[in-house]
Design an enzyme around this catalytic site. Structure first.
Site, PDB file in Angstrom:
ATOM      1  N   ASP A  83       0.846  -1.200   0.000  1.00 36.99           N
ATOM      2  CA  ASP A  83       0.000   0.000   0.000  1.00 36.99           C
ATOM      3  C   ASP A  83       0.878   1.244   0.000  1.00 36.99           C
ATOM      4  O   ASP A  83       0.870   2.051   0.931  1.00 36.99           O
ATOM      5  CB  ASP A  83      -0.947  -0.004   1.196  1.00 36.99           C
ATOM      6  CG  ASP A  83      -2.132   0.923   0.982  1.00 36.99           C
ATOM      7  OD1 ASP A  83      -2.247   1.489  -0.125  1.00 36.99           O
ATOM      8  OD2 ASP A  83      -2.930   1.089   1.911  1.00 36.99           O
ATOM      9  N   CYS A  86       0.117   5.093   1.228  1.00 35.58           N
ATOM     10  CA  CYS A  86      -0.963   5.147   2.218  1.00 35.58           C
ATOM     11  C   CYS A  86      -0.689   6.274   3.208  1.00 35.58           C
ATOM     12  O   CYS A  86       0.457   6.514   3.597  1.00 35.58           O
ATOM     13  CB  CYS A  86      -1.069   3.814   2.947  1.00 35.58           C
ATOM     14  SG  CYS A  86      -2.492   3.730   4.069  1.00 35.58           S
ATOM     15  N   GLU A 149     -13.859   9.382   8.201  1.00 36.08           N
ATOM     16  CA  GLU A 149     -14.514   9.584   9.495  1.00 36.08           C
ATOM     17  C   GLU A 149     -14.816  11.058   9.765  1.00 36.08           C
ATOM     18  O   GLU A 149     -13.940  11.920   9.657  1.00 36.08           O
ATOM     19  CB  GLU A 149     -13.628   9.035  10.608  1.00 36.08           C
ATOM     20  CG  GLU A 149     -14.238   9.096  12.002  1.00 36.08           C
ATOM     21  CD  GLU A 149     -13.404   8.321  13.004  1.00 36.08           C
ATOM     22  OE1 GLU A 149     -13.662   7.111  13.178  1.00 36.08           O
ATOM     23  OE2 GLU A 149     -12.470   8.929  13.592  1.00 36.08           O
ATOM     24  N   HIS A 175      -8.335   7.977   5.702  1.00 35.35           N
ATOM     25  CA  HIS A 175      -7.180   7.075   5.731  1.00 35.35           C
ATOM     26  C   HIS A 175      -7.322   6.112   4.559  1.00 35.35           C
ATOM     27  O   HIS A 175      -8.217   5.275   4.535  1.00 35.35           O
ATOM     28  CB  HIS A 175      -7.149   6.301   7.056  1.00 35.35           C
ATOM     29  CG  HIS A 175      -6.035   5.303   7.148  1.00 35.35           C
ATOM     30  ND1 HIS A 175      -6.073   4.223   8.008  1.00 35.35           N
ATOM     31  CD2 HIS A 175      -4.842   5.222   6.502  1.00 35.35           C
ATOM     32  CE1 HIS A 175      -4.951   3.530   7.887  1.00 35.35           C
ATOM     33  NE2 HIS A 175      -4.198   4.109   6.973  1.00 35.35           N
ATOM     34  N   HIS A 248       2.348   7.729   5.145  1.00 35.05           N
ATOM     35  CA  HIS A 248       3.135   6.955   6.115  1.00 35.05           C
ATOM     36  C   HIS A 248       3.678   5.637   5.547  1.00 35.05           C
ATOM     37  O   HIS A 248       4.213   4.832   6.303  1.00 35.05           O
ATOM     38  CB  HIS A 248       2.334   6.706   7.403  1.00 35.05           C
ATOM     39  CG  HIS A 248       0.972   6.116   7.209  1.00 35.05           C
ATOM     40  ND1 HIS A 248      -0.182   6.819   7.518  1.00 35.05           N
ATOM     41  CD2 HIS A 248       0.557   4.916   6.755  1.00 35.05           C
ATOM     42  CE1 HIS A 248      -1.237   6.070   7.260  1.00 35.05           C
ATOM     43  NE2 HIS A 248      -0.806   4.904   6.800  1.00 35.05           N
ATOM     44  N   ASN A 249       3.546   5.418   4.251  1.00 35.37           N
ATOM     45  CA  ASN A 249       4.183   4.266   3.586  1.00 35.37           C
ATOM     46  C   ASN A 249       4.914   4.768   2.349  1.00 35.37           C
ATOM     47  O   ASN A 249       4.324   4.859   1.264  1.00 35.37           O
ATOM     48  CB  ASN A 249       3.142   3.214   3.159  1.00 35.37           C
ATOM     49  CG  ASN A 249       2.676   2.336   4.296  1.00 35.37           C
ATOM     50  OD1 ASN A 249       3.183   2.415   5.403  1.00 35.37           O
ATOM     51  ND2 ASN A 249       1.698   1.499   4.030  1.00 35.37           N
ATOM     52  N   HIS A 301       1.599   7.104  13.159  1.00 39.73           N
ATOM     53  CA  HIS A 301       0.446   7.596  12.407  1.00 39.73           C
ATOM     54  C   HIS A 301      -0.865   7.165  13.041  1.00 39.73           C
ATOM     55  O   HIS A 301      -1.940   7.619  12.630  1.00 39.73           O
ATOM     56  CB  HIS A 301       0.498   7.112  10.952  1.00 39.73           C
ATOM     57  CG  HIS A 301      -0.021   5.718  10.749  1.00 39.73           C
ATOM     58  ND1 HIS A 301       0.710   4.599  11.033  1.00 39.73           N
ATOM     59  CD2 HIS A 301      -1.227   5.268  10.296  1.00 39.73           C
ATOM     60  CE1 HIS A 301      -0.005   3.516  10.764  1.00 39.73           C
ATOM     61  NE2 HIS A 301      -1.181   3.885  10.316  1.00 39.73           N
ATOM     62  N   ALA A 303      -2.728   4.385  16.471  1.00 36.11           N
ATOM     63  CA  ALA A 303      -2.557   3.626  17.698  1.00 36.11           C
ATOM     64  C   ALA A 303      -1.770   2.335  17.488  1.00 36.11           C
ATOM     65  O   ALA A 303      -1.076   1.866  18.385  1.00 36.11           O
ATOM     66  CB  ALA A 303      -3.928   3.304  18.302  1.00 36.11           C
ATOM     67  N   GLY A 304      -1.874   1.742  16.317  1.00 39.63           N
ATOM     68  CA  GLY A 304      -1.191   0.473  16.054  1.00 39.63           C
ATOM     69  C   GLY A 304      -2.003  -0.709  16.570  1.00 39.63           C
ATOM     70  O   GLY A 304      -2.689  -0.617  17.588  1.00 39.63           O
TER      71      GLY A 304
END
Length: 405
Positions: A83, A86, A149, A175, A248-249, A301, A303-304
């Site tokens: 991705d 992303c 969201e 996202h 973030h990727n 980026h 909570a994971g």
């Protein structure tokens, strides 16, 4: 599994081989899987690796840990995954919070991906992309942990940053990534003749080609998030303005080498970035500080994940009432998700506490918190409107009942 304290790892392996320095930007209070830390160590031992940073949202991935920045003299496409590009985009909506109604907004957003986007080819060309580059996929969320969201401010921490967050306004967090475009490049890269375990040499034909095509994926993904937001704004009959767009990727090329961001937001000094929670917990807006230069301008980026997708089955949503409960949250917000498996796999319990992630980032001087955002309507997927009238009525009744006790 377990917790791990912060600090640099000794840059030499048991076999005497030199390893890159590893810095943990998380505290002993963070919930970090041992497998993720082990993957961090393995990345540090790759040829040409200079330094690796791990963040408090760190968790195991298929080809390496998620929640890292790795600086290397060689290029490692597998660390970025499929991705490519992303990221998260944060928008302000013209619709004031006082006029907002959850149930009405949820119904409007159900048709999000059916809204006409107009001349898509022109938009692609404007972003230096080929006019035939997956136009049919633009403006779509995708699966997994991707979402669109509606949010509102729940708590303010910084009043100095005017125009970033206001208690009277509505916001949109999107996202999503490069969809099948990045997956195609990833598949072709893995199927190539190059031995990816040792990476790609800087300046090699394979490295140059991957960087060029991955750059297209990053631009496409950014445009995709913008067009998702435009669809949402049209559905809500509102205008929107961009506040932050943070991937973030991706890989950044620097004078020191290649910076690999895997699940780590690529920021700069003063940049405002979202740190996502879950559809039933708060997300955060943070501002990157000069101290983030130490972490290669990377921060968490989101909570994971705390539990992988398979592990969530059996934990939650075992019956209809439990699944209905997963559609609402403590603020009266609702989730639009008609995929039963996805509803379970993306439950709030699957994720770590975003508040603790932000606290760790702040403790290391990487960011300062700006605001905590509450989720009001989270769109993940919906069936075409004409196929679901009876189901829609049942869902509206169920959600209304649960929201009002």
């Amino acid at each position: 599994m377990g917790n791990h304290s912060s600090g640099d790892v000794v840059p030499e392996g048991d076999d005497g081989a030199r390893k890159a320095a590893v810095t943990h930007y998380f505290t002993a209070g963070s919930w970090i899987e041992g497998a993720a830390v082990q993957q961090l160590e393995e990345i540090a031992g790759l040829p040409g690796m200079i330094s690796v940073a791990g963040f408090p949202d760190l968790h195991p991935g298929k080809y390496g840990p998620v929640g890292i920045v790795a600086l290397s003299q060689r290029l490692y496409p597998q660390l970025i995954g499929n991705d490519i590009g992303c990221g998260m985009s944060f928008f302000e909506l013209s619709l004031p919070l006082r006029k907002f109604r959850v149930e009405k907004a949820a119904e409007q957003l159900r048709r999000l991906e059916q809204i006409d986007l107009g001349d898509i080819t022109t938009r692609l060309v404007e972003h230096d992309l080929a006019p035939d580059m997956r136009p049919q996929s633009l403006g779509t969320i995708g699966g997994g942990n991707h979402f669109c969201e509606l949010q509102a401010v729940d708590e303010m921490f910084e009043s100095e940053l005017e125009g970033v967050a206001d208690r009277q306004k509505l916001y949109l967090l999107v996202h999503s990534g490069s969809r099948s475009l990045g997956a195609e490049l990833f598949g072709q890269t893995l199927g190539g003749d190059e031995h990816l375990r040792d990476g790609l040499a800087a300046g090699s034909d394979a490295a140059v080609e991957w960087l060029a095509r991955s750059g297209e994926c990053v631009r496409w993904a950014s445009l995709n998030r913008q067009m998702v937001a435009e669809r949402a704004a049209r559905a809500l009959r509102a205008d929107l303005s961009l506040i932050a767009d943070v991937p973030h990727n991706l890989v950044r090329t620097t004078a020191s080498g290649f910076l690999h961001y895997k699940g780590a937001a690529a920021v700069g000094a003063g940049v405002v970035a979202p740190v996502a929670g879950s559809r039933a917990t708060r997300s955060y807006l943070v501002q990157a500080l000069a101290g983030a230069q130490r972490s290669h301008w990377g921060i968490s980026h989101g909570a994971g994940r705390k539990y992988d997708r398979k592990a969530m089955h059996g934990r939650v949503g075992t019956n209809r009432s439990e699944r209905d409960a997963l559609r609402v949250n403590a603020w009266g917000g609702v989730a639009i998700c008609e995929d039963r498996n996805l509803l379970i796999e993306e439950a709030a319990g699957a994720y770590k506490d975003a508040a603790k992630v932000v606290a760790d980032l702040e403790a290391f001087g990487l960011v300062r918190p700006v605001a905590a955002m509450k989720p009001l309507v989270t769109y993940k997927n919906a069936q075409p409107q004409e196929r679901r009238p009876q189901k829609a009525k049942w869902e509206r009744t169920t959600i209304r009942r649960m929201r009002h006790g």
